[in-house]
Motif scaffolding. Structure first.
Motif, PDB file in Angstrom:
ATOM      1  N   LYS A  67      -3.495 -23.470  24.399  1.00  0.00           N
ATOM      2  CA  LYS A  67      -3.557 -23.532  25.868  1.00  0.00           C
ATOM      3  C   LYS A  67      -2.246 -23.941  26.518  1.00  0.00           C
ATOM      4  O   LYS A  67      -2.058 -23.773  27.725  1.00  0.00           O
ATOM      5  CB  LYS A  67      -4.599 -24.588  26.304  1.00  0.00           C
ATOM      6  N   ARG A  69      -1.534 -27.135  26.581  1.00  0.00           N
ATOM      7  CA  ARG A  69      -2.104 -28.263  27.331  1.00  0.00           C
ATOM      8  C   ARG A  69      -1.393 -29.572  26.989  1.00  0.00           C
ATOM      9  O   ARG A  69      -1.137 -29.842  25.813  1.00  0.00           O
ATOM     10  CB  ARG A  69      -3.589 -28.376  26.969  1.00  0.00           C
ATOM     11  N   SER A 153     -11.763 -25.909  28.918  1.00  0.00           N
ATOM     12  CA  SER A 153     -11.957 -24.552  29.403  1.00  0.00           C
ATOM     13  C   SER A 153     -10.982 -23.624  28.673  1.00  0.00           C
ATOM     14  O   SER A 153      -9.866 -24.023  28.341  1.00  0.00           O
ATOM     15  CB  SER A 153     -11.731 -24.504  30.909  1.00  0.00           C
ATOM     16  N   ASN A 155      -8.863 -21.310  29.217  1.00  0.00           N
ATOM     17  CA  ASN A 155      -7.787 -20.656  29.964  1.00  0.00           C
ATOM     18  C   ASN A 155      -6.448 -21.233  29.516  1.00  0.00           C
ATOM     19  O   ASN A 155      -6.411 -22.311  28.912  1.00  0.00           O
ATOM     20  CB  ASN A 155      -7.957 -20.926  31.473  1.00  0.00           C
ATOM     21  N   SER A 161     -10.015 -21.396  35.494  1.00  0.00           N
ATOM     22  CA  SER A 161     -10.891 -21.401  34.316  1.00  0.00           C
ATOM     23  C   SER A 161     -11.592 -20.055  34.168  1.00  0.00           C
ATOM     24  O   SER A 161     -11.854 -19.374  35.150  1.00  0.00           O
ATOM     25  CB  SER A 161     -11.944 -22.510  34.455  1.00  0.00           C
ATOM     26  N   GLU A 190     -16.546 -25.950  36.459  1.00  0.00           N
ATOM     27  CA  GLU A 190     -16.788 -26.809  35.310  1.00  0.00           C
ATOM     28  C   GLU A 190     -17.813 -27.893  35.626  1.00  0.00           C
ATOM     29  O   GLU A 190     -18.129 -28.150  36.784  1.00  0.00           O
ATOM     30  CB  GLU A 190     -15.477 -27.477  34.852  1.00  0.00           C
ATOM     31  N   HIS A 245      -3.636 -27.249  38.861  1.00  0.00           N
ATOM     32  CA  HIS A 245      -4.723 -26.577  38.165  1.00  0.00           C
ATOM     33  C   HIS A 245      -5.139 -25.334  38.902  1.00  0.00           C
ATOM     34  O   HIS A 245      -4.936 -25.238  40.100  1.00  0.00           O
ATOM     35  CB  HIS A 245      -5.945 -27.504  38.235  1.00  0.00           C
TER      36      HIS A 245
HETATM   37 MG    MG Z   1      -9.856 -27.010  32.285  1.00  0.00          MG
END
Ligand code: MG
Ligand code: TXA
Length: 356
Positions: A67, A69, A153, A155, A161, A190, A245
């Motif tokens: 991701k 992330r 999620s 994405n 998402s 979410e 986001h």
């Molecule tokens: Mg998320």
């Protein structure tokens, strides 16, 4: 607001297997991938998740890489029943009160964590977020895995998402072992993330499918963390709330005002699209638009929001997205929160909240 960080993003070089949650043998295949330390994206009623065995730190590390992330943003663990939480967290009476009414379903509860969950899942926090999804095929998959499933999620970090197979494929093809394709996510935003405090009250860290009003009705009192509606400088309870986001490629601004005020504001603007409501005929007659649903149909707005944000990426000749300010009550709060974050809290005050 920190920019999108995808420093550790893994190259899309793998062959991603496409499976279907309508076939038991495919769910079984997907669960074998999880057991052997791989990554599988799967459908839930909120959004699609990107799952790994939460008890396997090496597997969980791959989620962050796939991701892009930030590693300080903790992951939710997905369980097949509320009682499963006993193995990984210290539960309470209040947890079961919430679970009895809302689980399986679109709620996540943050609880003190046990040693059974590795630190990489929780970003080093001493709490863990637990969720039991309402979508039956997700429960079947989790049950077959026989381990808790850590899943954000599915994405790329910072993007809207995913609420259908195509969204996941577009972000994750080549980066993960498999996609277990399923239904379009019914809720579309979410889960509601709540923290049970030491004083036994409930704080909503992220609004979602279970509303503030529903929680108040059940437990008398529930509070909203500031980060839900404000771009404040402090530390949100959920680290994820501090990141930019849900951002489409074009810049988003939220417009607060009546339809007439908005039409007037847009008069001299160029290269934009407006995210509006079905009733906004004057806007539709004068501007390029995408409607997100009827003004009072918050559920439909939530269901469509991320798809609409992704669709704006395909519109040629625009550089700006203006979105009408949604209502603040019920599921409207979840829609408002996602749009505020997509807009990095950039709002244009033309009047009050959208009139009903
Ligand atoms: Mg998320
Ligand atoms: O509906 C959902 O919740 C979806 C599906 C796949 O289940 N999952 C999801 O995960 O949205 P993710 O990682 O995109 O968002 C999880 C949010 C983040 O804001 C994260 O910071 C917060 O939950 N979170 C997770 N564990 C936490 C913890 N221990 N304390 C505070 N916040 C936590």
């Amino acid at each position: 607001m920190p920019p999108i960080r995808r420093k550790n993003l893994r190259q899309a070089t793998m062959k991603t297997k496409i499976l279907s949650d309508k076939k038991t043998e495919d769910i079984k295949f997907a669960s074998d991938i999880i057991k052997s330390g791989g990554l599988v994206a799967f459908a839930t009623e909120t959004v699609y998740g990107l799952g790994a065995d939460a008890t396997n730190p090496d597997a969980v590390k791959k989620i962050f890489e796939a991701k892009g992330r930030p590693q300080d943003n903790p992951l939710i663990i997905h369980l097949s029943s509320p009682e499963e939480a006993e193995k990984y967290a210290y539960t309470s009476e209040l947890y079961y009160k919430i679970a009895d009414v809302f689980m399986p379903g679109p709620i996540t509860v943050i609880l003190p964590k046990k040693e059974t969950i590795p630190d990489i899942v929780t970003g080093g926090l001493n709490s863990v977020a637990v969720r039991v999804p309402g979508y039956k095929k997700a429960l079947e998959f989790i049950e077959m895995c026989k381990v808790p499933i850590a899943a954000p999620s599915a994405n790329l970090s910072g993007s809207p998402s995913p609420t259908c197979f195509e969204h996941v494929k577009s972000d994750m093809d080549g980066r993960i072992d498999a996609i277990l394709s399923g239904d379009i996510s019914e809720i579309g935003v979410e889960s509601t993330v709540v923290k049970i405090t030491e004083e036994n009250s409930v704080i909503i860290c992220r609004p979602g499918g279970v509303t503030l009003e529903e929680l108040k009705e059940l437990i008398g009192e529930a509070h909203l963390d500031k980060s839900v509606t404000e771009n404040f400088d402090g530390k949100p309870i959920s680290p994820g709330m501090k990141y930019k986001h849900y951002a489409p490629k074009n810049k988003v601004f939220l417009l607060s005002g009546s339809e007439d005020e908005i039409v007037k504001f847009l008069k001299n603007k160029t290269n934009f699209v407006v995210i509006c409501f079905d009733e906004d005929e004057k806007i539709m007659n004068t501007s390029k638009f995408i409607s997100i649903g009827a003004k009072n149909d918050y559920k439909n707005q939530a269901h469509r929001l991320f798809d609409v944000l992704r669709k704006t990426d395909e519109i040629k000749g625009i550089d700006t997205i203006y979105a009408r300010m949604p209502q603040k009550d019920g599921m409207g709060l979840a829609v408002l929160n996602r749009l505020l974050k997509a807009a990095a809290f950039e709002t244009v005050e033309l009047g009050g909240f959208a009139e009903v």
